[in-house]
Enzyme design. Structure first.
Site, PDB file in Angstrom:
ATOM      1  N   THR A  45       1.299  -2.343   6.961  1.00 60.07           N
ATOM      2  CA  THR A  45       0.123  -3.212   6.816  1.00 60.07           C
ATOM      3  C   THR A  45      -0.526  -3.526   8.162  1.00 60.07           C
ATOM      4  OG1 THR A  45       1.516  -4.309   5.162  1.00 60.07           O
ATOM      5  CG2 THR A  45      -0.630  -5.311   5.640  1.00 60.07           C
ATOM      6  N   THR A  46       0.294  -3.934   9.121  1.00 61.33           N
ATOM      7  CA  THR A  46      -0.219  -4.367  10.425  1.00 61.33           C
ATOM      8  C   THR A  46      -0.996  -3.228  11.094  1.00 61.33           C
ATOM      9  OG1 THR A  46       1.851  -5.604  10.569  1.00 61.33           O
ATOM     10  CG2 THR A  46       0.493  -5.519  12.560  1.00 61.33           C
ATOM     11  N   HIS A 109      -1.228  -8.501  -0.597  1.00 68.24           N
ATOM     12  CA  HIS A 109      -0.050  -7.839  -1.154  1.00 68.24           C
ATOM     13  C   HIS A 109      -0.065  -7.925  -2.681  1.00 68.24           C
ATOM     14  CE1 HIS A 109       1.798  -7.173   2.678  1.00 68.24           C
ATOM     15  NE2 HIS A 109       2.089  -8.429   2.925  1.00 68.24           N
ATOM     16  N   SER A 139      13.159  -1.867   6.570  1.00 67.80           N
ATOM     17  CA  SER A 139      12.241  -2.693   7.349  1.00 67.80           C
ATOM     18  C   SER A 139      12.171  -4.109   6.767  1.00 67.80           C
ATOM     19  CB  SER A 139      10.857  -2.036   7.354  1.00 67.80           C
ATOM     20  OG  SER A 139       9.989  -2.735   8.197  1.00 67.80           O
ATOM     21  N   TYR A 197       2.394   5.811   4.971  1.00 63.24           N
ATOM     22  CA  TYR A 197       2.798   5.571   6.362  1.00 63.24           C
ATOM     23  C   TYR A 197       3.167   6.889   7.040  1.00 63.24           C
ATOM     24  CZ  TYR A 197       5.465   3.436  10.226  1.00 63.24           C
ATOM     25  OH  TYR A 197       5.946   3.050  11.458  1.00 63.24           O
ATOM     26  N   LYS A 264      10.613  -0.701  15.047  1.00 60.56           N
ATOM     27  CA  LYS A 264      10.839   0.657  15.573  1.00 60.56           C
ATOM     28  C   LYS A 264       9.645   1.571  15.350  1.00 60.56           C
ATOM     29  CE  LYS A 264      15.511   2.268  16.181  1.00 60.56           C
ATOM     30  NZ  LYS A 264      16.607   3.084  15.622  1.00 60.56           N
TER      31      LYS A 264
HETATM   32  P1  A3P Z   1       9.961  -0.745  11.020  1.00 57.23           P
HETATM   33  O1  A3P Z   1      10.626  -2.019  10.635  1.00 57.23           O
HETATM   34  O2  A3P Z   1      10.524   0.431  10.295  1.00 57.23           O
HETATM   35  O3  A3P Z   1       9.921  -0.526  12.494  1.00 57.23           O
HETATM   36  P2  A3P Z   1       4.130  -4.290   7.895  1.00 57.23           P
HETATM   37  O4  A3P Z   1       3.072  -4.229   8.948  1.00 57.23           O
HETATM   38  O5  A3P Z   1       3.637  -3.892   6.544  1.00 57.23           O
HETATM   39  O6  A3P Z   1       4.850  -5.587   7.918  1.00 57.23           O
HETATM   40  O7  A3P Z   1       5.171  -3.129   8.257  1.00 57.23           O
HETATM   41  C1  A3P Z   1       5.984  -3.247   9.392  1.00 57.23           C
HETATM   42  C2  A3P Z   1       6.481  -1.871   9.783  1.00 57.23           C
HETATM   43  O8  A3P Z   1       5.433  -1.134  10.420  1.00 57.23           O
HETATM   44  C3  A3P Z   1       7.603  -1.960  10.802  1.00 57.23           C
HETATM   45  O9  A3P Z   1       8.427  -0.825  10.561  1.00 57.23           O
HETATM   46  C4  A3P Z   1       6.830  -1.861  12.109  1.00 57.23           C
HETATM   47  O10 A3P Z   1       7.622  -1.487  13.209  1.00 57.23           O
HETATM   48  C5  A3P Z   1       5.805  -0.796  11.756  1.00 57.23           C
HETATM   49  N1  A3P Z   1       4.611  -0.849  12.608  1.00 57.23           N
HETATM   50  C6  A3P Z   1       3.953  -1.944  13.059  1.00 57.23           C
HETATM   51  N2  A3P Z   1       2.914  -1.588  13.816  1.00 57.23           N
HETATM   52  C7  A3P Z   1       2.886  -0.250  13.853  1.00 57.23           C
HETATM   53  C8  A3P Z   1       2.033   0.712  14.499  1.00 57.23           C
HETATM   54  N3  A3P Z   1       1.005   0.321  15.241  1.00 57.23           N
HETATM   55  N4  A3P Z   1       2.316   2.018  14.323  1.00 57.23           N
HETATM   56  C9  A3P Z   1       3.350   2.420  13.567  1.00 57.23           C
HETATM   57  N5  A3P Z   1       4.196   1.565  12.944  1.00 57.23           N
HETATM   58  C10 A3P Z   1       3.969   0.242  13.085  1.00 57.23           C
END
Ligand code: A3P
Length: 301
Positions: A45-46, A109, A139, A197, A264
């Site tokens: 999402t982020t 969500h 995650s 993703y 990660k």
């Molecule tokens: P991991 O916990 O596997 O590292 P959300 O944004 O939906 O909460 O998802 C979080 C997941 O996206 C985490 O995965 C996070 O590390 C990863 N994430 C956040 N920013 C990212 C980016 N710019 N590029 C790739 N993955 C990213």
């Protein structure tokens, strides 16, 4: 199910969000220019918010002076089920919303089936992201155990895993969540852009372009040759965002440190946590719930 999860309109809604989802359903009036980033939690999402924000607003900001350098992406959009957003001090959520600059950027969500009619019936666009369930589970398990939000209990891996396989997770079941948006994206490709993703990791450039095209603001040849797509990719990359001061030491709110959103950022970290029986079990659930849908995932980097 844990006490903080309520089965609400056929999905597991955190009790903290029920009022927010209800007011979203009741009050939200979509505009044709609206853009909604939708996702199951912990699926990217982020990242998608950052990419969408940077793409939509690319004419307004330079790379040196970009809001994403000083703000967590979540603070640049309005979360549609967040209660705080609707119950503000002026007691007029609609006024609050109508004051936002267009195109309004939202995140949610909420499952597709629970979105307000007005969103469905307008020309508002939805960009959905999902992720292979193995990495999504891992995650989420790590994230929710680190959150200081009570009464969310800390869960052992095995216990959390059982709940995940049963679909008893925040905004779950995850298969219904994905399938709801997936089916809509097949039926109405101009309404819902469905992303994974893993695909994004493989080729960000391609997907930034398709986001821009989907939203009706394609990159011009000149923008492309100026490297505008590359600079958006760089700005939103995991390495770049993770190390920004705002994401190292900032907070989203009382409970959530920004750094929790950047762990990660890889495909396949689950191999370091899953036992053979967990692999068998989740593979079976995926097969059972998603077979025939045409939806499949890359599991390894
Ligand atoms: P991991 O916990 O596997 O590292 P959300 O944004 O939906 O909460 O998802 C979080 C997941 O996206 C985490 O995965 C996070 O590390 C990863 N994430 C956040 N920013 C990212 C980016 N710019 N590029 C790739 N993955 C990213």
């Amino acid at each position: 199910a844990p006490t903080y999860l309520c089965l609400f309109q056929e999905f597991w809604c955190p009790d903290l969000f029920i009022e927010g989802v209800k007011s979203f359903q009741k009050c939200f009036e979509a505009k044709d220019s609206d853009v909604v980033v939708a996702s199951f939690p912990k699926t990217g999402t982020t990242w998608l918010i950052a990419l969408t924000f940077a793409t939509v607003n690319r004419k307004h900001f330079s790379a040196e002076n970009h809001p994403l350098l000083t703000s967590n992406p979540h603070t640049l959009v309005s979360c549609l089920e967040s209660k705080i957003f609707f119950v503000d001090e002026i007691h007029d959520p609609l006024l609050h919303l109508s004051n936002m600059l267009e195109p309004r950027l939202f995140s949610t969500h909420t499952p597709f089936t629970a979105l307000p009619k007005s969103l469905n019936e307008s020309n508002a666009k939805i960009i959905y992201i999902c992720r292979n369930p193995f990495d999504t589970f891992l995650s989420a398990w790590i994230y929710f155990n680190k959150l200081m939000l009570k009464p969310l209990p800390a869960l052992e891996l095995e216990e959390a895993f059982e709940m995940f396989c049963d679909g008893r997770v925040i905004f779950g079941p995850w298969w219904s969540h994905m399938l709801g948006y997936w089916k809509e994206s097949l039926a109405r490709p101009n309404k819902v852009l469905f992303l994974k993703y893993e695909d994004l990791k493989e080729n960000v450039n391609f997907h930034v372009k398709s986001i821009a095209e989907f939203l009706g603001c394609p990159f011009t040849a000149e923008e492309e040759s100026d490297g505008d797509i590359e600079s958006i990719m760089k700005l939103c990359s995991f390495e770049k965002m993770k190390d920004l001061e705002v994401n190292v030491s900032g907070k989203l709110d009382k409970f959530i440190d920004n750094k929790l959103f950047f762990r990660k950022g890889e495909i396949g970290d689950w191999v370091n946590y899953f036992s053979p029986s967990m692999i068998t079990k989740l593979s079976k659930v995926i097969e059972e719930k998603l077979s025939g849908s045409g939806l499949s995932f890359k599991m390894y980097a």
